[in-house]
Design an enzyme around this catalytic site. Structure first.
Site, PDB file in Angstrom:
ATOM      1  N   GLU A 151       0.839  -1.201   0.000  1.00 20.24           N
ATOM      2  CA  GLU A 151       0.000   0.000   0.000  1.00 20.24           C
ATOM      3  C   GLU A 151       0.876   1.254   0.000  1.00 20.24           C
ATOM      4  O   GLU A 151       0.476   2.315  -0.439  1.00 20.24           O
ATOM      5  CB  GLU A 151      -0.896   0.030   1.252  1.00 20.24           C
ATOM      6  CG  GLU A 151      -2.242  -0.626   1.068  1.00 20.24           C
ATOM      7  CD  GLU A 151      -2.142  -2.075   0.664  1.00 20.24           C
ATOM      8  OE1 GLU A 151      -1.511  -2.860   1.385  1.00 20.24           O
ATOM      9  OE2 GLU A 151      -2.664  -2.426  -0.403  1.00 20.24           O
ATOM     10  N   ASN A 171      -0.881  -7.261  -4.114  1.00 19.63           N
ATOM     11  CA  ASN A 171      -1.361  -6.229  -5.032  1.00 19.63           C
ATOM     12  C   ASN A 171      -0.246  -5.298  -5.509  1.00 19.63           C
ATOM     13  O   ASN A 171       0.866  -5.323  -4.994  1.00 19.63           O
ATOM     14  CB  ASN A 171      -2.436  -5.389  -4.339  1.00 19.63           C
ATOM     15  CG  ASN A 171      -1.924  -4.725  -3.071  1.00 19.63           C
ATOM     16  OD1 ASN A 171      -1.907  -5.355  -2.024  1.00 19.63           O
ATOM     17  ND2 ASN A 171      -1.482  -3.481  -3.148  1.00 19.63           N
ATOM     18  N   ASP A 196      -6.496  -3.904  -5.437  1.00 22.63           N
ATOM     19  CA  ASP A 196      -5.940  -4.523  -4.231  1.00 22.63           C
ATOM     20  C   ASP A 196      -6.360  -5.985  -4.112  1.00 22.63           C
ATOM     21  O   ASP A 196      -6.573  -6.499  -3.024  1.00 22.63           O
ATOM     22  CB  ASP A 196      -6.321  -3.739  -2.956  1.00 22.63           C
ATOM     23  CG  ASP A 196      -5.586  -4.224  -1.702  1.00 22.63           C
ATOM     24  OD1 ASP A 196      -4.517  -4.861  -1.853  1.00 22.63           O
ATOM     25  OD2 ASP A 196      -6.079  -3.976  -0.589  1.00 22.63           O
TER      26      ASP A 196
HETATM   27 CA    CA Z   1      -3.023  -4.791  -0.018  1.00 21.59          CA
END
Ligand code: CA
Length: 714
Positions: free
Chosen positions: A210, A287, A332
Site C-alpha cells: 500500500e 497487489n 488490491d
Molecule cells: Ca493490499
C-alpha cells in the site's frame, strides 16, 4: 544481506532461562525427562501426520490444510468442552497468530511481534521475547501491528518482526541466537507473516505494497541467518538489468515507470506451502503499488507477478511456474491468501491440486505440478468479472470495472471475499471452510489527481468516493451489506455445500478436525464449533472480544486440547469503525485453551464503547475541509478509520482535545509528540496548511458525530 547483530544465546531474558530450568528440574510423574525444546528437524516436519498431537508449523503440515487427525473431541462430546487455562497478553492490538505446539511447549506471537513460550499443559509462561519495535513503525502498517506466528527448527524459534528483522531465538530460553534485517529499514516494508522452514532454510516475505515497496521472498540459513537466495516478485528498473529470466519475462508485462512509484508492490506477506515430492514451494503474491493500474502501468499489461501464485525451487528460489489470478490488478486483489495442497480425485484421476480463495472472489483449483487451471468459480457475489474463461485461464471482466471514467461499485472490496484468515480443508468431508467477507466498495479515479508520497499509503483511487456516505440514514442502509459468513465449499463441484451467516464481518480463521468439527471464532466475540458435514452449531464459548485468529489443536498425556488466540484487530477493525459491533470490543488479548470436562471461567469485562464528542466551532472554509477530507482518506484512515470513525483500538480523533488547538495538533501530527504511543510524525509528508486541513475535516466529522449521537439518544 544486511547483517546487523549477532548475539550469544543467553544475552536476553536470563529470567526466562531460569524459569525454564526450574521447570525442567521438577520431575513429572509418569513422564520421562522433558525433551529438548523444539527438537524439530526436516524429518519431523515431513512426517507431521505421524505425530498428530503436535502442531509443528503454521498450517500444521506443509500442505497447510489445517486439518487435525485428532478425534477425542468430536461432534457428540464437543458440548463438554470447557476452558482449561488462559494466558493474558500484554496488548490491546490485534492477535492473529496460530500457536505452534511441540514437545510440550506452546510458542505464540502477540502484537508488535512479541513471542511467548508457554507450558502447553498449564499456560505457565516459560519465557517471552520482545523485539522492541519502535512504536512509530505503525506508520508503515496497512493493517494493524499484528503477527501471525513463528516457525521452529532444531531448537530455535524464528519470528519475523514488524520492522523487517528476522530473529532466531533459543527455544529453551528465548535468548537471541541471531537477527538480520531482511529489508532496507528506511523503506516502508513490514513483516506480519509467519516464517516457514523448508530443507534447513527459513523463509520469510514481507508487506508494504500500500505504501510502495518491491515485493520479494528470501531464504536464510537457520544456523547463521545468512541470506541464501532472494526472489523478487515484480521487475525493477529495466535499465539496471534483471536479476533473472523470470524478471525479464515479467518486465514485458509492465508499462510506464512503476519503479519510481514505490517499486511495484507484489509483496509476499502471507501464504506459503510446500510439496516435498515435487520439491516446489508455492507463494502467494499481493497487489500493486499504487492499486490503480492506470497510474502504475499506463496502457495496461498483466503486471506479473502481481496477484499470482508462483512456484519456486526451495533450494535456489528459481522460478518454475505461475498462475495469475487477476491480470493487471487494479483493486488490491492480492493472491496472498492461504494456499492449501491436497490430493484429490477429479474426473476419475487423482490430481495433485493447489487451492486458493484469493481476495478477488474466485475459488481456484490448480494442478500444482504445472500451475494449469482445473476449475474456478466465485465463492461470493462479485461485480468485477463474470467468470473465468477456462480456455485462457483469465477472468472475463465486467465493463467499467476498471473505473476508468466513472465510479464502479466493486464486490468484493479491497478487503476481499477472503482475507488473511486461514481457511481449512477436511479430507473426510471433502470441504474447504472459508471465512468469507462480503463487503462492497466504490472505486473511482482520484478527482484531486495523484501525488506519490514516499512512505505513506499510495492507493491511487479517490479517497472520498471509497469512504462512507455523509447521511447517517445511508450509512445505516449499508449495514446489512457489511457481511461475513462461514462457507463450506466443495472444491470438486466448485459450489457451496453449506453456510453459516455471522452477525457481522471480519470473523476468524478456521480449523477442522477428524471429530467432524469446524472451529471458528467470530467478530461478535464467540468461539464456535460446527458439525463439519452440515454446519450445525454444536458449541460456543464467549471470548469477550472479537476473534480473528484461527484455532489449533494438540494432544498431551492422552488429552486433546483446543487452543485459540483472541484479541480483536486487523484492517477491518481499524478501518470500519462505523460497522463494528460493540460485542467485538474491547480488545481483550488472551490465549484460551480448552479441553473436555474443564470448567474454567474468565473474569468479567466491563467496557462501553462511547466517544465523548466536544468539538470546537468550525472556522475553516469548505475548500480546506474538502482538502482535509482527501488527505485524511489517503493518509490517516488505515489506523484512525474511514471518515474518522475509529474502531477504537486506536483513539477516535473526533474525541481528541487537540481539535481545539492547532499548535497541539501540529505537535503530534508534525512534531511526533505521541511517537512513543504509536503516532508517528508526518512532517515529511504534510505541511502546516495540510495538517490544518486534516484537523478541519476531523472537526467537521466530530460535529457530525455529536449530532448523530444526540439524535440517537432522543
Ligand atoms: Ca493490499
Amino acid at each position: 544481506m544486511q547483517r546487523i547483530r549477532m548475539m550469544g544465546a543467553a544475552a536476553i531474558l536470563v529470567l526466562g532461562a531460569s524459569a525454564w530450568l526450574g521447570c525442567a528440574a521438577q520431575p513429572e510423574a509418569e513422564s520421562s525427562p522433558r525433551p529438548a525444546a523444539a527438537a524439530v528437524d526436516s524429518d519431523r516436519l515431513l512426517n507431521a501426520d505421524a505425530e498428530p498431537g503436535s502442531w509443528m508449523s503454521y498450517g500444521r503440515n506443509y500442505s497447510e490444510q489445517r486439518f487435525s487427525p485428532l478425534d477425542q473431541i468430536r461432534e457428540d462430546n464437543v458440548g463438554d468442552l470447557g476452558l482449561a487455562w488462559s494466558f493474558d497478553l500484554e496488548t490491546k492490538r490485534g492477535i492473529e497468530a496460530t500457536s505452534i505446539v511441540v514437545d510440550g511447549v506452546m510458542y505464540m506471537t502477540s502484537a508488535w511481534s512479541i513471542v511467548h513460550a508457554l507450558d502447553a499443559r498449564t499456560g505457565r509462561k516459560l519465557w517471552s521475547y520482545d523485539p522492541q519495535v519502535a512504536k512509530d513503525k505503525s506508520k508503515h502498517t496497512c493493517c494493524d501491528v499484528v503477527n501471525r506466528g513463528v516457525a521452529v527448527y532444531q531448537g530455535q524459534v524464528f519470528v519475523g518482526v514488524l520492522d523487517g528483522r528476522l530473529v532466531a531465538l533459543d527455544a529453551a530460553t528465548g535468548g537471541v541466537n541471531w537477527e538480520v534485517a531482511t529489508v532496507d529499514p528506511k523503506l516502508p516494508y513490514t513483516i506480519t507473516g509467519a516464517p516457514r522452514v523448508i530443507k534447513g532454510k527459513v523463509l520469510i516475505g514481507n508487506g508494504g505494497a500500500e505504501f510502495g515497496v518491491r515485493g520479494f521472498i528470501a531464504a536464510y540459513d537457520v544456523a547463521s541467518g545468512e541470506r541464501l537466495w532472494q526472489f523478487f516478485t515484480v521487475p525493477g528498473d529495466p535499465a539496471k538489468g534483471f536479476e533473472n529470466d523470470a524478471m525479464k519475462m515479467a518486465a514485458d508485462t509492465w508499462n510506464g515507470e512503476w519503479w519510481k512509484l514505490g517499486g511495484g508492490g507484489g509483496t509476499v506477506w502471507d501464504a506459503m506451502a510446500y510439496d516435498p515430492e515435487l520439491d516446489l514451494l508455492y507463494i502467494g503474491v499481493g497487489n500493486g503499488t499504487p492499486w490503480n493500474q492506470q497510474i502504475r502501468s499506463p496502457g495496461g499489461g498483466d503486471n506479473l507477478f502481481l496477484s499470482s501464485i508462483v512456484a519456486l525451487r526451495p533450494d535456489s528460489g528459481e522460478y518454475v511456474w505461475h498462475y495469475q489470478t487477476t491480470p493487471g490488478e487494479t483493486w488490491d486483489y492480492t493472491a496472498t491468501q492461504h494456499i492449501i495442497l491436497a490430493d484429490m480425485e477429479i474426473e476419475g484421476r487423482t490430481r495433485k491440486v493447489l487451492m486458493q480463495a484469493p481476495k478477488n472472489g474466485f475459488f481456484y483449483v490448480l494442478d500444482r505440478t504445472d500451475g494449469s487451471l482445473l476449475s474456478a468459480n466465485n465463492y461470493i457475489p462479485i461485480t468485477w468479472a463474470s467468470h473465468v474463461d477456462m480456455k485462457t485461464g483469465r477472468p472475463v471482466e465486467t465493463e467499467g470495472a476498471r473505473y476508468e471514467n466513472k465510479t464502479f461499485l466493486l464486490m468484493p472490496s479491497y478487503l476481499g471475499g477472503h482475507n488473511w484468515h486461514p481457511m481449512s480443508f477436511n479430507p473426510q468431508t471433502g470441504l474447504v471452510y472459508i471465512p468469507v467477507l462480503d463487503i462492497p466498495a466504490n472505486y473511482a479515479q482520484p478527482a484531486a489527481g495523484f501525488v506519490y508520497r514516499p512512505g505513506v499509503a499510495n492507493l491511487g483511487i479517490d479517497g472520498p468516493t471509497s469512504g462512507l456516505p455523509d447521511k447517517q440514514a445511508e450509512r445505516d442502509a449499508l449495514r446489512p451489506l457489511i457481511a461475513g459468513r462461514l462457507v463450506a465449499w466443495d472444491p470438486k463441484a466448485q459450489k457451496e455445500a453449506w453456510r453459516v451467516e455471522h452477525s457481522g464481518a471480519w470473523n476468524g480463521g478456521t480449523l477442522t478436525t477428524a471429530g467432524n468439527l469446524v472451529f471458528q471464532g467470530t467478530a461478535d466475540a464467540r468461539l464456535k464449533a460446527f458439525r463439519a458435514n452440515d454446519g450445525k452449531l454444536l458449541w460456543e464459548f464467549p471470548t469477550q472480544t472479537g476473534v480473528v485468529a484461527p484455532a489449533m489443536t494438540y494432544e498431551l498425556d492422552g488429552e486433546q486440547y483446543l487452543s485459540i488466540n483472541v484479541g480483536w484487530g486487523g484492517a477491518f477493525a481499524l478501518v470500519f469503525g462505523e460497522y463494528i459491533q460493540p460485542e467485538s470490543m474491547p480488545n481483550v488479548s488472551r490465549v484460551l485453551t480448552f479441553k473436555l470436562g474443564a470448567t474454567g471461567e474468565l473474569p468479567e469485562v466491563d467496557w462501553k464503547p462511547v466517544v465523548a464528542f466536544n468539538p470546537p466551532a468550525q472556522t475553516a472554509s469548505a475548500e480546506q475541509i474538502a482538502e482535509g477530507h482527501n488527505l485524511y482518506q489517503e493518509i490517516c484512515l488505515g489506523c484512525h478509520g474511514l471518515n474518522a470513525v475509529s474502531g477504537l483500538l486506536i483513539p477516535d480523533l473526533r474525541g481528541s482535545a487537540l481539535l481545539h488547538d492547532q499548535r497541539g495538533w501540529d505537535n503530534v501530527v508534525l512534531g511526533g509528540g505521541l511517537r512513543a504511543r504509536g503516532m508517528a510524525s508526518f512532517a515529511d509528508e504534510l505541511d502546516g496548511a495540510q495538517a490544518a486541513a486534516i484537523r478541519a475535516y476531523v472537526i467537521e466529522q466530530a460535529i457530525r458525530g455529536k449530532r448523530v449521537q444526540e439524535a440517537r439518544a432522543q
